[in-house]
Design an enzyme around this catalytic site. Structure first.
Site, PDB file in Angstrom:
ATOM      1  N   HIS A 106       0.831  -1.208   0.000  1.00 31.59           N
ATOM      2  CA  HIS A 106       0.000   0.000   0.000  1.00 31.59           C
ATOM      3  C   HIS A 106       0.868   1.263   0.000  1.00 31.59           C
ATOM      4  O   HIS A 106       0.641   2.197  -0.767  1.00 31.59           O
ATOM      5  CB  HIS A 106      -0.911  -0.020   1.227  1.00 31.59           C
ATOM      6  N   GLU A 107       1.882   1.282   0.872  1.00 28.75           N
ATOM      7  CA  GLU A 107       2.747   2.460   0.966  1.00 28.75           C
ATOM      8  C   GLU A 107       3.587   2.630  -0.299  1.00 28.75           C
ATOM      9  O   GLU A 107       3.794   3.748  -0.776  1.00 28.75           O
ATOM     10  CB  GLU A 107       3.658   2.344   2.193  1.00 28.75           C
ATOM     11  N   GLU A 161      -6.525   6.889  -1.397  1.00 26.94           N
ATOM     12  CA  GLU A 161      -6.324   5.743  -0.512  1.00 26.94           C
ATOM     13  C   GLU A 161      -6.907   4.469  -1.120  1.00 26.94           C
ATOM     14  O   GLU A 161      -6.305   3.402  -1.037  1.00 26.94           O
ATOM     15  CB  GLU A 161      -6.969   6.013   0.847  1.00 26.94           C
ATOM     16  N   HIS A 219       1.556   4.236  -3.015  1.00 29.61           N
ATOM     17  CA  HIS A 219       1.481   5.690  -2.904  1.00 29.61           C
ATOM     18  C   HIS A 219       2.657   6.359  -3.618  1.00 29.61           C
ATOM     19  O   HIS A 219       2.492   7.353  -4.322  1.00 29.61           O
ATOM     20  CB  HIS A 219       1.488   6.106  -1.434  1.00 29.61           C
TER      21      HIS A 219
END
Length: 335
Positions: free
Chosen positions: A257-258, A322, A261
């Site tokens: 997920h990070e 997100e 980003h």
């Protein structure tokens, strides 16, 4: 975004709020995993010994060395605009208040003459306002680019090179703050994070945006449940997160997920939208302070405007980013 005052000029980029991964200190270019119970699973300590398999050697370069760039000769453009933003709002307030005081000071006959002149030239005024609106619309659509991987249209106001400089400044700031808390490469917890990031990058090396970044691993001995990846590919994981997740798969998804980003350049997109909306809000801010008869009413109007912007634009856009990072991060981890 939040400003940090210390040696030199330091700044954090805008970060979106999220339920699963809520931000620490509101900013961006880092995105923080703050949930103490990821994915609703019962939290158990991560047992290093449970990772019995050993990943084969990869042709992926994970940098362990700490490098700093030469001193910047000038502040990056995003940093400049973040610094001058309070001054912009102050000037808008002063301008609006000055217009109000000027109108109050006009004799009644001159006010009537001014209103009559406005009525006679209403089409010219309307044309001027419409032209200004067309300029903003053209600016918006001429600064749209395609998001990597997803192909979604995004607004980019600043150049990516400026954000690389800003990301480097933030990286150096975090290194200074955590210099006495960094785990060595021989620590088992460091090696777990290194394996997961290496496995993620190797499994997704067919994606140009993943293979183009050089991933730098940092494990910080901090109890906070936190992890973030800077736009330049620097990965920061707190030991509190390693204690919170129950297995290697949860850690893989959170880091996926990070990394998503960073790969999707969400920091650039978020800062661009915020800057564009802030510029538009200066016009409304000036109008509020010019129209409201008293300063107290103008303050209330300014607060209402900021809340409308937050709930109509900022929060929905943050949720969009997100959700996009969740989807792409899950794809990274699944591969």
């Amino acid at each position: 975004h939040r400003s940090v005052i210390g040696k030199g000029q330091r700044c954090l980029l805008s970060v979106p709020n999220t339920d699963l991964h809520r931000n620490a200190h509101h900013s961006s270019g880092r995105f923080c995993s703050q949930s103490s119970q990821p994915l609703g699973v019962k939290v158990l300590p991560l047992r290093i010994s449970s990772i019995g398999h050993h990943f084969s050697a990869w042709n992926v370069h994970i940098s362990r060395s700490l490098r700093t760039s030469p001193s910047l000769q000038a502040a990056p453009v995003p940093l400049f605009w973040i610094i001058v933003k309070p001054a912009q709002k102050l000037l808008a307030i002063i301008l609006g208040r000055s217009i109000r005081n000027w109108w109050k000071a006009l004799p009644p006959n001159k006010r009537e003459l001014f209103k009559e002149s406005a009525r006679k030239n209403k089409w010219k005024i309307l044309l001027g306002v419409s032209s200004l609106g067309v300029v903003f619309v053209m600016f918006y659509f001429t600064h749209l680019e395609e998001t990597p991987i997803t192909g979604r249209a995004r607004l980019l106001v600043f150049g990516k090179e400026h954000f690389r400089e800003l990301s480097q400044m933030e990286y150096e700031m975090w290194m200074e703050e955590f210099k006495n808390q960094m785990l060595p490469e021989t620590d088992a917890r460091y090696q777990v994070v290194e394996r997961v990031v290496g496995h993620l990058s190797e499994s997704n090396k067919d994606i140009p945006e993943v293979s183009a970044l050089k991933w730098v691993i940092h494990v910080v001995d901090e109890p906070g449940v936190n992890a973030f990846v800077l736009p330049n590919g620097q990965v920061f994981v707190f030991t509190g997160l390693l204690d919170a997740v129950s297995d290697i798969h949860q850690l893989s998804f959170i880091l996926g997920h990070e990394i998503a980003h960073a790969v999707l350049e969400h920091a650039v997109k978020k800062a661009s939208l915020v800057h564009f909306l802030d510029f538009l809000s200066l016009i409304f801010l000036t109008m509020i302070w010019a129209i409201c008869p008293r300063d107290s009413l103008a303050v209330v109007g300014q607060w209402i405007q900021s809340k409308l912007q937050e709930f109509m634009f900022d929060r929905p856009y943050s949720r969009t980013l997100e959700a996009e990072a969740d989807k792409v991060g899950l794809q990274f981890a699944a591969k």
